[in-house]
Design an enzyme around this catalytic site. Structure first.
Site, PDB file in Angstrom:
ATOM      1  N   THR A 262       0.831  -1.203   0.000  1.00  0.00           N
ATOM      2  CA  THR A 262       0.000   0.000   0.000  1.00  0.00           C
ATOM      3  C   THR A 262       0.865   1.252   0.000  1.00  0.00           C
ATOM      4  O   THR A 262       1.754   1.415   0.839  1.00  0.00           O
ATOM      5  CB  THR A 262      -0.889   0.002   1.257  1.00  0.00           C
ATOM      6  OG1 THR A 262      -1.675  -1.182   1.268  1.00  0.00           O
ATOM      7  CG2 THR A 262      -1.781   1.228   1.293  1.00  0.00           C
ATOM      8  N   GLU A 263       0.618   2.153  -0.959  1.00  0.00           N
ATOM      9  CA  GLU A 263       1.330   3.430  -1.073  1.00  0.00           C
ATOM     10  C   GLU A 263       2.851   3.244  -1.124  1.00  0.00           C
ATOM     11  O   GLU A 263       3.615   4.110  -0.709  1.00  0.00           O
ATOM     12  CB  GLU A 263       0.950   4.369   0.076  1.00  0.00           C
ATOM     13  CG  GLU A 263      -0.554   4.553   0.278  1.00  0.00           C
ATOM     14  CD  GLU A 263      -1.249   5.201  -0.899  1.00  0.00           C
ATOM     15  OE1 GLU A 263      -0.554   5.790  -1.748  1.00  0.00           O
ATOM     16  OE2 GLU A 263      -2.485   5.121  -0.979  1.00  0.00           O
ATOM     17  N   LEU A 264       3.293   2.093  -1.646  1.00  0.00           N
ATOM     18  CA  LEU A 264       4.714   1.741  -1.764  1.00  0.00           C
ATOM     19  C   LEU A 264       5.436   1.705  -0.414  1.00  0.00           C
ATOM     20  O   LEU A 264       6.656   1.862  -0.354  1.00  0.00           O
ATOM     21  CB  LEU A 264       5.456   2.685  -2.725  1.00  0.00           C
ATOM     22  CG  LEU A 264       4.994   2.693  -4.179  1.00  0.00           C
ATOM     23  CD1 LEU A 264       5.932   3.563  -5.025  1.00  0.00           C
ATOM     24  CD2 LEU A 264       4.921   1.292  -4.769  1.00  0.00           C
TER      25      LEU A 264
ATOM     26  N   TRP B  45       5.534   6.577  -0.949  1.00  0.00           N
ATOM     27  CA  TRP B  45       5.722   7.467  -2.110  1.00  0.00           C
ATOM     28  C   TRP B  45       5.035   8.820  -1.938  1.00  0.00           C
ATOM     29  O   TRP B  45       4.861   9.547  -2.892  1.00  0.00           O
ATOM     30  CB  TRP B  45       5.277   6.780  -3.401  1.00  0.00           C
ATOM     31  CG  TRP B  45       3.824   6.488  -3.594  1.00  0.00           C
ATOM     32  CD1 TRP B  45       2.801   6.615  -2.706  1.00  0.00           C
ATOM     33  CD2 TRP B  45       3.240   5.993  -4.804  1.00  0.00           C
ATOM     34  NE1 TRP B  45       1.615   6.233  -3.272  1.00  0.00           N
ATOM     35  CE2 TRP B  45       1.848   5.838  -4.563  1.00  0.00           C
ATOM     36  CE3 TRP B  45       3.731   5.669  -6.058  1.00  0.00           C
ATOM     37  CZ2 TRP B  45       0.968   5.376  -5.538  1.00  0.00           C
ATOM     38  CZ3 TRP B  45       2.854   5.205  -7.018  1.00  0.00           C
ATOM     39  CH2 TRP B  45       1.500   5.064  -6.760  1.00  0.00           C
TER      40      TRP B  45
END
Length: 396
Positions: free
Chosen positions: A146-148, A297
């Site tokens: 999730t979200e890098l 990120w």
């Protein structure tokens, strides 16, 4: 060897909560705004998913299979596709049938479980892997959290779960003088490969494409291909949210034409496309990359403060994951399903006071006027959910 382009798209549909008042607690346990969820999905269907999938399918055929792409489709998105618009899955299956698409693992509910609950994280990863096997007959070997979000500890867990590659952020504070355009490996588990997002080139498309104040506007596929050709390194990882293509950037901006035109330009310039797994099979890691603290990120800091940066977010996060043990004892599938949806990280992002003041949250698809109203609504829902959990335990 030719310079490689790794093109990855993240597909997610958040589950919007309805306006849930204090007086609903203990009386009404339907938490979701079904109309808003259906409306948002149908809009994305018409503006992004179907036209973008069609553009990619036609490009794959035009390039005779030389275009390779990767997708991570969250379970939250799949659940809404199956409920409101099953034709979307048909279009993804058509892409899968080309043999040119890799489906990457992710958390089922786009959650931050990796930062709190190892057992819940493993459960969601396994649930998503099973969904990919059932839908596409494919068990992911690459993973995008999730979200890098990534750290050495998360990497070690993923390697134990059978993953060979993790897609994460090419954060400057982690890379230092190094380039994101090479394959790296986990510092504590060197057999796990890391592919790092090229921030600037990814954001040129995802963030700046329709910005008329940008000095490089308008961005054409020819210009962008020139930038790719001029880069150093072995592989340029372009990681983006799929809703940029017709969603954030409207079709009138030319974003879908850009997507259609780019593959031929890249191949014509002597570069090649590779999926994440193809990339690590052809390129060796240049060195390990220590990541002791979780990164993501979002923001210049590339940390997790977008979701856990203030007391409101931390209280909601801790209270939610504090229920994990009780839920395991309760063993109620309906409660587990709601627990998954309540973990979607947008719920915490809407409570972000710093980004809201900067205008970033306001520009996001956000149903709340202020972070405080987002917090109150979420905590009202969570209060009712806790009552339900306790009631089930009392009946055991």
């Amino acid at each position: 060897m030719k310079k490689s382009i790794c093109l990855f798209f993240h597909v997610h549909q958040s589950t919007r909560l309805r306006q849930y008042r204090f007086f609903d607690i203990g009386k009404d346990s339907h938490y979701y705004d079904d109309f808003a969820n259906r409306t948002a999905l149908r809009k994305m269907l018409d503006n992004c998913y179907l036209p973008a999938n069609t553009a990619l399918l036609e490009a794959i055929r035009a390039c005779k299979g030389k275009l390779k792409v990767a997708f991570a489709i969250t379970g939250s998105a799949i659940d809404q596709f199956e409920r409101y618009a099953p034709e979307i899955m048909d279009s993804f299956k058509a892409l899968a049938d080309t043999g040119c698409v890799e489906f990457v693992g992710t958390t089922y509910n786009h959650s931050l479980a990796s930062l709190s609950s190892e057992s819940e994280f493993r459960y969601q990863v396994t649930k998503h892997r099973t969904a990919m096997e059932n839908l596409f007959g494919y068990s992911p070997k690459a993973f995008c959290n999730t979200e890098l979000v990534y750290s050495d500890a998360i990497g070690a867990s993923l390697y134990e779960m059978g993953f060979e590659t993790v897609l994460t952020e090419g954060a400057n504070n982690i890379l230092g003088w190094k380039s994101p355009n090479y394959v790296y490996s986990c510092d504590t588990e060197p057999r796990l490969n890391l592919l790092l997002r090229n921030i600037s080139l990814s954001n040129d498309v995802s963030s700046r494409f329709s910005n008329r104040a940008w000095s490089e506007y308008p961005l054409t596929a020819e210009k962008y291909c020139g930038w790719l050709s001029a880069c150093d390194g072995d592989v340029i990882n372009l990681f983006m949210d799929y809703d940029n293509f017709g969603g954030k950037h409207d079709k009138s901006s030319g974003i879908l034409d850009f997507l259609s035109d780019l593959p031929g330009r890249v191949l014509g310039a002597g570069m090649q496309f590779l999926t994440p797994s193809q990339t690590v099979s052809k390129l060796r890691s240049v060195c390990t990359l220590p990541v002791e603290t979780a990164m993501s990120w979002y923001g210049d800091e590339c940390d997790v403060s977008a979701w856990l940066g203030n007391e409101l977010q931390q209280e909601a996060f801790n209270k939610l994951y504090g229920l994990a043990e009780k839920l395991a004892i309760a063993g109620d599938p309906v409660l587990w399903a709601d627990f998954g949806r309540l973990q979607e990280c947008e719920n915490l992002y809407y409570m972000n006071t710093r980004f809201f003041s900067d205008g970033e949250v306001a520009s996001y698809i956000n149903p709340y006027p202020t972070p405080y109203e987002a917090f109150i609504n979420y905590m009202n829902v969570l209060s009712d959910f806790i009552i339900r959990v306790n009631n089930v335990l009392a009946e055991k």
